[in-house]
Design a protein around this motif. Sequence first.
Motif, PDB file in Angstrom:
ATOM      1  N   MET A   1       0.019  -6.651  -7.712  1.00 52.89           N
ATOM      2  CA  MET A   1       0.150  -7.788  -6.865  1.00 52.89           C
ATOM      3  C   MET A   1      -1.156  -7.768  -5.847  1.00 52.89           C
ATOM      4  SD  MET A   1       3.126  -7.765  -4.181  1.00 52.89           S
ATOM      5  CE  MET A   1       4.103  -7.395  -5.558  1.00 52.89           C
ATOM      6  N   ALA A   2      -1.566  -9.084  -5.289  1.00 45.09           N
ATOM      7  CA  ALA A   2      -2.799  -9.207  -4.229  1.00 45.09           C
ATOM      8  C   ALA A   2      -2.393  -8.734  -2.982  1.00 45.09           C
ATOM      9  CB  ALA A   2      -2.879 -10.689  -4.195  1.00 45.09           C
ATOM     10  N   ILE A   3      -3.343  -8.252  -2.419  1.00 45.26           N
ATOM     11  CA  ILE A   3      -3.241  -7.344  -1.028  1.00 45.26           C
ATOM     12  C   ILE A   3      -2.686  -8.470  -0.099  1.00 45.26           C
ATOM     13  CG2 ILE A   3      -5.458  -7.688  -0.326  1.00 45.26           C
ATOM     14  CD1 ILE A   3      -3.269  -4.430   0.399  1.00 45.26           C
ATOM     15  N   GLN A   4      -3.009  -9.627  -0.194  1.00 45.55           N
ATOM     16  CA  GLN A   4      -2.808 -10.578   0.999  1.00 45.55           C
ATOM     17  C   GLN A   4      -1.274 -10.870   1.255  1.00 45.55           C
ATOM     18  OE1 GLN A   4      -4.847 -10.861  -1.384  1.00 45.55           O
ATOM     19  NE2 GLN A   4      -6.904 -11.831  -0.567  1.00 45.55           N
ATOM     20  N   PHE A   5      -0.265 -10.676  -0.050  1.00 44.03           N
ATOM     21  CA  PHE A   5       0.850 -10.531   0.226  1.00 44.03           C
ATOM     22  C   PHE A   5       1.513  -9.405   1.247  1.00 44.03           C
ATOM     23  CE2 PHE A   5       0.878 -12.629  -3.784  1.00 44.03           C
ATOM     24  CZ  PHE A   5       1.544 -13.462  -3.706  1.00 44.03           C
ATOM     25  N   VAL A   6       0.992  -8.151   1.145  1.00 41.09           N
ATOM     26  CA  VAL A   6       1.149  -7.192   1.791  1.00 41.09           C
ATOM     27  C   VAL A   6       0.592  -7.341   3.417  1.00 41.09           C
ATOM     28  CG1 VAL A   6       0.700  -4.671   2.389  1.00 41.09           C
ATOM     29  CG2 VAL A   6       1.367  -5.736  -0.038  1.00 41.09           C
ATOM     30  N   ARG A   7      -0.630  -7.741   3.316  1.00 44.53           N
ATOM     31  CA  ARG A   7      -1.167  -7.939   4.553  1.00 44.53           C
ATOM     32  C   ARG A   7      -0.775  -9.107   5.351  1.00 44.53           C
ATOM     33  NH1 ARG A   7      -7.127 -10.584   3.455  1.00 44.53           N
ATOM     34  NH2 ARG A   7      -7.198  -8.361   2.631  1.00 44.53           N
ATOM     35  N   ASP A  19       3.890  -1.011  15.262  1.00 47.49           N
ATOM     36  CA  ASP A  19       2.552  -0.084  14.732  1.00 47.49           C
ATOM     37  C   ASP A  19       3.267   0.191  13.191  1.00 47.49           C
ATOM     38  OD1 ASP A  19       0.763   1.920  14.005  1.00 47.49           O
ATOM     39  OD2 ASP A  19       1.659   3.360  15.444  1.00 47.49           O
ATOM     40  N   VAL A  20       2.070  -0.478  12.299  1.00 45.92           N
ATOM     41  CA  VAL A  20       2.151  -0.338  10.899  1.00 45.92           C
ATOM     42  C   VAL A  20       1.625   0.764  10.278  1.00 45.92           C
ATOM     43  CG1 VAL A  20       2.460  -3.079  10.945  1.00 45.92           C
ATOM     44  CG2 VAL A  20       0.108  -1.993  10.522  1.00 45.92           C
ATOM     45  N   THR A  21       0.995   1.702  10.970  1.00 45.68           N
ATOM     46  CA  THR A  21       0.275   2.880  10.331  1.00 45.68           C
ATOM     47  C   THR A  21       1.273   3.542   9.385  1.00 45.68           C
ATOM     48  OG1 THR A  21      -0.840   2.923  12.286  1.00 45.68           O
ATOM     49  CG2 THR A  21      -0.935   4.891  10.878  1.00 45.68           C
ATOM     50  N   ALA A  22       2.357   4.034   9.980  1.00 41.75           N
ATOM     51  CA  ALA A  22       3.404   4.509   9.007  1.00 41.75           C
ATOM     52  C   ALA A  22       3.681   3.793   7.848  1.00 41.75           C
ATOM     53  CB  ALA A  22       4.855   4.810   9.958  1.00 41.75           C
ATOM     54  N   ALA A  23       3.938   2.328   7.736  1.00 42.63           N
ATOM     55  CA  ALA A  23       4.145   1.803   6.612  1.00 42.63           C
ATOM     56  C   ALA A  23       3.120   1.959   5.656  1.00 42.63           C
ATOM     57  CB  ALA A  23       4.588   0.316   6.824  1.00 42.63           C
ATOM     58  N   LEU A  24       1.794   1.975   5.879  1.00 39.69           N
ATOM     59  CA  LEU A  24       0.522   1.904   5.391  1.00 39.69           C
ATOM     60  C   LEU A  24       0.497   3.455   4.693  1.00 39.69           C
ATOM     61  CD1 LEU A  24      -2.028  -0.008   7.497  1.00 39.69           C
ATOM     62  CD2 LEU A  24      -0.966  -0.791   4.987  1.00 39.69           C
ATOM     63  N   THR A  25       0.759   4.395   5.502  1.00 38.91           N
ATOM     64  CA  THR A  25       0.753   5.814   4.878  1.00 38.91           C
ATOM     65  C   THR A  25       1.819   5.954   4.098  1.00 38.91           C
ATOM     66  OG1 THR A  25      -0.121   6.382   7.344  1.00 38.91           O
ATOM     67  CG2 THR A  25       0.665   7.939   5.761  1.00 38.91           C
ATOM     68  N   THR A  30      -4.923   2.437   2.178  1.00 38.95           N
ATOM     69  CA  THR A  30      -6.011   2.911   3.300  1.00 38.95           C
ATOM     70  C   THR A  30      -6.319   1.645   4.091  1.00 38.95           C
ATOM     71  OG1 THR A  30      -7.811   2.519   1.813  1.00 38.95           O
ATOM     72  CG2 THR A  30      -6.752   4.831   2.034  1.00 38.95           C
ATOM     73  N   PRO A  31      -6.923   1.657   5.208  1.00 36.04           N
ATOM     74  CA  PRO A  31      -7.153   0.350   5.993  1.00 36.04           C
ATOM     75  C   PRO A  31      -8.551   0.044   5.181  1.00 36.04           C
ATOM     76  CG  PRO A  31      -7.175   2.403   7.647  1.00 36.04           C
ATOM     77  CD  PRO A  31      -6.804   3.022   6.014  1.00 36.04           C
ATOM     78  N   GLU A  32      -9.262   0.763   4.533  1.00 35.04           N
ATOM     79  CA  GLU A  32     -10.474   0.063   3.620  1.00 35.04           C
ATOM     80  C   GLU A  32      -9.615  -0.845   2.412  1.00 35.04           C
ATOM     81  OE1 GLU A  32     -13.906   1.568   0.661  1.00 35.04           O
ATOM     82  OE2 GLU A  32     -12.565   2.964   1.494  1.00 35.04           O
ATOM     83  N   LEU A  33      -8.671  -0.409   1.905  1.00 34.86           N
ATOM     84  CA  LEU A  33      -7.922  -1.259   1.009  1.00 34.86           C
ATOM     85  C   LEU A  33      -7.530  -2.478   1.480  1.00 34.86           C
ATOM     86  CD1 LEU A  33      -6.524   1.227  -1.463  1.00 34.86           C
ATOM     87  CD2 LEU A  33      -8.538   0.000  -1.585  1.00 34.86           C
ATOM     88  N   LEU A  34      -6.832  -2.138   2.720  1.00 34.75           N
ATOM     89  CA  LEU A  34      -6.255  -3.475   3.395  1.00 34.75           C
ATOM     90  C   LEU A  34      -7.013  -4.390   3.613  1.00 34.75           C
ATOM     91  CD1 LEU A  34      -3.337  -4.458   4.198  1.00 34.75           C
ATOM     92  CD2 LEU A  34      -4.074  -3.576   6.585  1.00 34.75           C
ATOM     93  N   GLY A  35      -8.219  -4.141   3.881  1.00 34.82           N
ATOM     94  CA  GLY A  35      -9.382  -5.326   4.534  1.00 34.82           C
ATOM     95  C   GLY A  35     -10.075  -5.751   3.251  1.00 34.82           C
ATOM     96  N   PRO A 319     -14.532   1.068  -4.944  1.00 33.04           N
ATOM     97  CA  PRO A 319     -14.713   2.276  -5.950  1.00 33.04           C
ATOM     98  C   PRO A 319     -13.224   2.877  -6.311  1.00 33.04           C
ATOM     99  CG  PRO A 319     -15.273   3.136  -3.753  1.00 33.04           C
ATOM    100  CD  PRO A 319     -15.067   1.675  -3.853  1.00 33.04           C
ATOM    101  N   PRO A 320     -13.166   3.508  -7.458  1.00 27.62           N
ATOM    102  CA  PRO A 320     -11.698   4.257  -7.800  1.00 27.62           C
ATOM    103  C   PRO A 320     -11.336   5.147  -6.507  1.00 27.62           C
ATOM    104  CG  PRO A 320     -13.270   4.213  -9.430  1.00 27.62           C
ATOM    105  CD  PRO A 320     -14.135   3.519  -8.548  1.00 27.62           C
ATOM    106  N   GLY A 321     -12.219   5.795  -6.031  1.00 24.91           N
ATOM    107  CA  GLY A 321     -11.767   6.980  -4.959  1.00 24.91           C
ATOM    108  C   GLY A 321     -11.125   6.236  -3.777  1.00 24.91           C
ATOM    109  N   ALA A 322     -11.245   4.960  -3.562  1.00 23.70           N
ATOM    110  CA  ALA A 322     -10.616   4.078  -2.449  1.00 23.70           C
ATOM    111  C   ALA A 322      -9.319   4.175  -2.643  1.00 23.70           C
ATOM    112  CB  ALA A 322     -11.223   2.813  -2.360  1.00 23.70           C
ATOM    113  N   TYR A 323      -8.633   4.354  -3.894  1.00 19.71           N
ATOM    114  CA  TYR A 323      -7.306   4.080  -4.147  1.00 19.71           C
ATOM    115  C   TYR A 323      -6.597   5.801  -4.083  1.00 19.71           C
ATOM    116  CZ  TYR A 323      -7.478  -0.586  -5.235  1.00 19.71           C
ATOM    117  OH  TYR A 323      -7.513  -2.154  -5.123  1.00 19.71           O
ATOM    118  N   ARG A 324      -7.585   6.696  -3.629  1.00 19.77           N
ATOM    119  CA  ARG A 324      -6.883   7.932  -3.616  1.00 19.77           C
ATOM    120  C   ARG A 324      -7.151   8.323  -2.213  1.00 19.77           C
ATOM    121  NH1 ARG A 324      -6.558  10.721  -8.615  1.00 19.77           N
ATOM    122  NH2 ARG A 324      -7.730   9.998 -10.361  1.00 19.77           N
TER     123      ARG A 324
END
Length: 331
Positions: A1-7, A19-25, A30-35, A319-324
């Motif tokens: 699904m699109a990241i906008q729903f999560v965002r 603090d949403v850091t724990a939820a993202l982790t 990653t912050p890169e993917l969220l943006g 890049p694919p690595g952003a999802y790792r």
Amino acid sequence: MAIQFVRSALQSAQLHGLDVTAALTLASITPELLGQDSTRVTREQANRVVQALWNATNDELAGFGPKPIPRGTFRMMTLGVIHAPDLREALRRLVEFSRIAAGFDAVETFDDSGQVRLALYPGGRSEADHLVVDIIIAVFHRFASWLIGERIQLNSVELPGATPPYAADYLLIYGTAPCFGAPAGGIMFDTVYLDKPVIRAEAELFEFLRAAPNDLLFRNDYNPTTSSRVRKILERTSDDEAVNAPDVATRLHISPQHLRRLLREEGTTFRDIKEEILRDEAIASLVTGSESIEQLSDRLGFSEPSAFRRAFRRWTGSPPGAYRPSTSPSD
């Protein structure tokens, strides 16, 4: 699904000082993917985000409803609904409970053409206000369908807010393309469903709720659209079986020309669907780390890893690595 729903869900939580850091982790986002607007997340990742927000807020709407809803409220509401004799009474109770427990101005109206309309008015005009209406409308539809053991075919869907760039995702959610810019969120369907008996027992309800929010929000098997049928055929095809548009048209008992026309009316093409499947399979593999880039590239049918990397960047903007999360984005 699109990241906008999560965002949108995370932005609402942040407005409430969380603090949403724990939820993202927990979800490996990653912050890169969220943006990145073209980022896609798996159903499992979205599920983890929602569960993390539930735990952090002790609120079943994670802080962005009209008022806090303590954990367990939906369970109590559904226990009061499941013993209704038919869907008419079940929806009446669900609407009443939504007003009392959640503070939503939900309405149930009938018109002269034999349709029922369920509507929900947003508490404000922010993106988060619109998102919660989208969520509750989808929950109403899916829970009602589950109660009677039959998918309720929607005649129309109206949602507040401007048409988002990820509007195509809503076709998977509702099975019909919604109209945006409405003063309220609403669904319309034939009144014939109202006389359907409620067939579920309490034991089934508890099993259904244990899977929350997955079955209520993220399942995509509620839509009989042409694109969803094509997608299911392609997903069930073995890796070594080449399937083209005429093959799929034959399985659907229509001509290739008619298939192309139906897909065009839904705003997609056979090629788009094939690429979406490849994209989703790639993301699912990358998030779990179950394959190397070379193995994944070969399994998905690319001539070499570099071709896969170029396609993945085109699909997601990353890049694919952003999802790792544990590797470099240059992977």
